[in-house]
Design a protein around this motif. Structure first.
Motif, PDB file in Angstrom:
ATOM      1  N   SER A  70       0.853  -1.190   0.000  1.00  0.00           N
ATOM      2  CA  SER A  70       0.000   0.000   0.000  1.00  0.00           C
ATOM      3  C   SER A  70       0.886   1.238   0.000  1.00  0.00           C
ATOM      4  O   SER A  70       2.055   1.169   0.384  1.00  0.00           O
ATOM      5  N   PRO A  71       0.347   2.387  -0.439  1.00  0.00           N
ATOM      6  CA  PRO A  71       1.193   3.583  -0.522  1.00  0.00           C
ATOM      7  C   PRO A  71       1.728   3.965   0.846  1.00  0.00           C
ATOM      8  O   PRO A  71       0.980   3.969   1.822  1.00  0.00           O
ATOM      9  N   PRO A  72       3.018   4.229   0.934  1.00  0.00           N
ATOM     10  CA  PRO A  72       3.620   4.571   2.219  1.00  0.00           C
ATOM     11  C   PRO A  72       3.072   5.892   2.757  1.00  0.00           C
ATOM     12  O   PRO A  72       2.722   6.785   1.997  1.00  0.00           O
ATOM     13  N   THR A  73       2.986   5.997   4.060  1.00  0.00           N
ATOM     14  CA  THR A  73       2.518   7.243   4.676  1.00  0.00           C
ATOM     15  C   THR A  73       3.710   8.118   5.047  1.00  0.00           C
ATOM     16  O   THR A  73       4.853   7.714   4.878  1.00  0.00           O
ATOM     17  N   GLU A  74       3.424   9.267   5.560  1.00  0.00           N
ATOM     18  CA  GLU A  74       4.422  10.326   5.834  1.00  0.00           C
ATOM     19  C   GLU A  74       5.843   9.878   6.206  1.00  0.00           C
ATOM     20  O   GLU A  74       6.794  10.226   5.521  1.00  0.00           O
ATOM     21  N   THR A  75       5.947   9.110   7.297  1.00  0.00           N
ATOM     22  CA  THR A  75       7.281   8.775   7.791  1.00  0.00           C
ATOM     23  C   THR A  75       7.884   7.593   7.035  1.00  0.00           C
ATOM     24  O   THR A  75       7.965   6.478   7.545  1.00  0.00           O
ATOM     25  N   THR A  76       8.260   7.857   5.812  1.00  0.00           N
ATOM     26  CA  THR A  76       8.800   6.781   5.003  1.00  0.00           C
ATOM     27  C   THR A  76      10.308   6.897   4.922  1.00  0.00           C
ATOM     28  O   THR A  76      10.849   7.980   4.750  1.00  0.00           O
ATOM     29  N   ASP A  77      10.976   5.769   5.073  1.00  0.00           N
ATOM     30  CA  ASP A  77      12.430   5.847   4.973  1.00  0.00           C
ATOM     31  C   ASP A  77      12.869   5.946   3.517  1.00  0.00           C
ATOM     32  O   ASP A  77      12.127   5.587   2.604  1.00  0.00           O
ATOM     33  N   GLU A  78      14.054   6.456   3.346  1.00  0.00           N
ATOM     34  CA  GLU A  78      14.534   6.795   2.015  1.00  0.00           C
ATOM     35  C   GLU A  78      14.639   5.578   1.097  1.00  0.00           C
ATOM     36  O   GLU A  78      14.469   5.703  -0.109  1.00  0.00           O
ATOM     37  N   THR A  79      14.927   4.414   1.673  1.00  0.00           N
ATOM     38  CA  THR A  79      15.074   3.216   0.830  1.00  0.00           C
ATOM     39  C   THR A  79      13.801   2.950   0.042  1.00  0.00           C
ATOM     40  O   THR A  79      13.839   2.651  -1.160  1.00  0.00           O
ATOM     41  N   VAL A  80      12.645   3.067   0.735  1.00  0.00           N
ATOM     42  CA  VAL A  80      11.372   2.833   0.072  1.00  0.00           C
ATOM     43  C   VAL A  80      11.137   3.906  -0.997  1.00  0.00           C
ATOM     44  O   VAL A  80      10.754   3.597  -2.131  1.00  0.00           O
ATOM     45  N   LEU A  81      11.391   5.159  -0.646  1.00  0.00           N
ATOM     46  CA  LEU A  81      11.189   6.250  -1.609  1.00  0.00           C
ATOM     47  C   LEU A  81      12.078   6.076  -2.841  1.00  0.00           C
ATOM     48  O   LEU A  81      11.668   6.356  -3.965  1.00  0.00           O
ATOM     49  N   ARG A  82      13.290   5.571  -2.601  1.00  0.00           N
ATOM     50  CA  ARG A  82      14.196   5.343  -3.730  1.00  0.00           C
ATOM     51  C   ARG A  82      13.692   4.226  -4.647  1.00  0.00           C
ATOM     52  O   ARG A  82      13.837   4.308  -5.869  1.00  0.00           O
ATOM     53  N   SER A  83      13.100   3.184  -4.053  1.00  0.00           N
ATOM     54  CA  SER A  83      12.544   2.118  -4.895  1.00  0.00           C
ATOM     55  C   SER A  83      11.371   2.652  -5.710  1.00  0.00           C
ATOM     56  O   SER A  83      11.178   2.275  -6.874  1.00  0.00           O
TER      57      SER A  83
END
Lengths: 123, 208
Positions: A70-83
């Motif tokens: 599911s779409p990550p919420t606010e406090t997302t770590d950079e690894t997920v955002l990079r993927s």
């Protein structure tokens, strides 16, 4: 075609089509490019994205395994955002097709460019 | 980036050499593209933004926006010829954050389900193809959450702005530029002539 573009596109302009989204993807050739990562931009795109459509498209392209269900919420770590960044704007379909989920109308992708032109009698 | 530097970079963008009369294809000259983009950048509408370029042609506006720090650009044109030139420009400039799409701008409202932050465009003047200029503006406004930056013929300014405002758009003429059109088409009698062009900023008066 990047998956960002895919997530934007519908075939609703075709006469009689209700939602025309998401378009199915047939992949014949892909390419990976490198683009600058901005966590701010990705976070800003998240609420605009249709997550299930993005996830399915990423899986079709073979880059979905790192993505959360599911779409990550606010406090997302950079690894997920990079993927997400990688699947959204770095992997491109160079040759293939987009297919209207309701009419099966095919839109060719060649040289990385989807051809979404419609004939007069289709609109 | 200095305006002069931007212009000299954009001088290297190839344009199409056989324009289509019916589509009113006029390449955007590098000095005008640079001036336009420099202003858009200064207004905070390029850096980090998702940008649409409608009627992108060879891609000079998209490439300029990318160089100035746009996050992603989606560029749309109906004609495959200019898109091929655009493609080779991308390779030349090693730009990787632009996606191209071949589509008719007139169908885009129902083809795109996501709004961009900014639209930049040099649409047809609507001289031979009546109303094309206004159509581009209307479609742009349905696909844009903030500002549209566009070029229009000065001679049709009042008409265009009146029509646009009737459709809920606010318009501001930022600058009046001289657009030198070399004799591209047979019906241009002189070899080269200047056309007065307005650089216009538009936005939805009633944000949705």
């Amino acid at each position: 075609m990047k998956l960002l573009t895919h997530n934007m596109l519908t075939s609703k302009a075709i006469k009689g089509v209700q939602t025309g989204f998401p378009l199915n993807i047939v992949v014949k050739k892909t390419k990976t490019v490198e683009t600058e990562f901005s966590s701010e931009f990705i976070q800003r795109m998240l609420p605009k994205l249709d997550w299930p459509a993005f996830l399915k498209a990423a899986q079709t392209l073979g880059v979905g395994s790192q993505l959360p269900d599911s779409p990550p919420t606010e406090t997302t770590d950079e690894t997920v955002l990079r993927s997400i960044h990688h699947a959204l704007v770095e992997v491109e379909v160079i040759e293939g097709e987009l297919i209207c989920p309701e009419t099966e109308r095919k839109f060719p992708i060649s040289n990385g460019i989807p051809n979404m032109l419609l004939n007069e009698d289709e609109i | 980036m200095k305006l002069k530097k931007l212009k000299s970079i954009l001088d290297g963008v190839e344009t199409f050499d056989s324009p289509n009369v019916d589509l009113e294809q006029y390449p955007t000259p590098p000095d005008i593209a640079a001036e336009m983009l420099h202003h858009v950048f200064s207004s905070g509408d390029i850096e980090g933004k998702l940008i649409l370029d409608l009627g992108c042609g060879g891609g000079i506006l998209s490439i300029g926006a990318s160089i100035l720090g746009a996050s992603q650009v989606v560029a749309i044109d109906i004609d495959s010829g200019p898109l091929e030139i655009f493609q080779s420009n991308l390779e030349e400039f090693e730009v990787t954050n632009i996606s191209m799409l071949q589509a008719s701008v007139s169908h885009l409202s129902s083809m795109m389900r996501m709004k961009a932050d900014t639209v930049i465009m040099n649409p047809p003047f609507g001289t031979r193809n009546k109303g094309a200029d206004l159509m581009f503006l209307e479609i742009a406004s349905s696909l844009c959450s903030k500002h549209i930056y566009s070029l229009h013929k000065t001679s049709t300014r009042e008409h265009l702005i009146r029509k646009a405002e009737k459709r809920g758009l606010k318009c501001e003429v930022i600058a009046q530029l001289r657009y030198n059109i070399d004799k591209i088409y047979g019906f241009h009698k002189r070899d080269s002539r200047d056309i007065e062009v307005d650089f216009i900023k538009c936005w939805n008066a009633r944000p949705t």
